[in-house]
Design a protein around this motif. Sequence first.
Motif: not given
Length: 77
Positions: A42-64
């Motif tokens: 879905q993104f036109a440019a290549p993604i510069q991945y940060m691979d942040d797992y701690r913030k991902a779990e926190l964000s998912l827990a709060k939203s989805v």
Amino acid sequence: MSSDGMPVQDLLGGEILKTEIAGACHFYNRVVGERFDLTASQFAAPIQYMDDYRKAELSLAKSVRGRLTARPSKRRA
């Protein structure tokens, strides 16, 4: 935010990771050390991945996950 990473994690294990793209959160998976991003196209440019797992779990827990469990039932009595 998309929740595509949750079923992948449920089926294959691994981690849900997060990267910021243009000020928005983008989630994807890492399973057995391999990155899986089902929505990268879905993104036109290549993604510069940060691979942040701690913030991902926190964000998912709060939203989805919070929204899925907090939805009121639409069943009529």
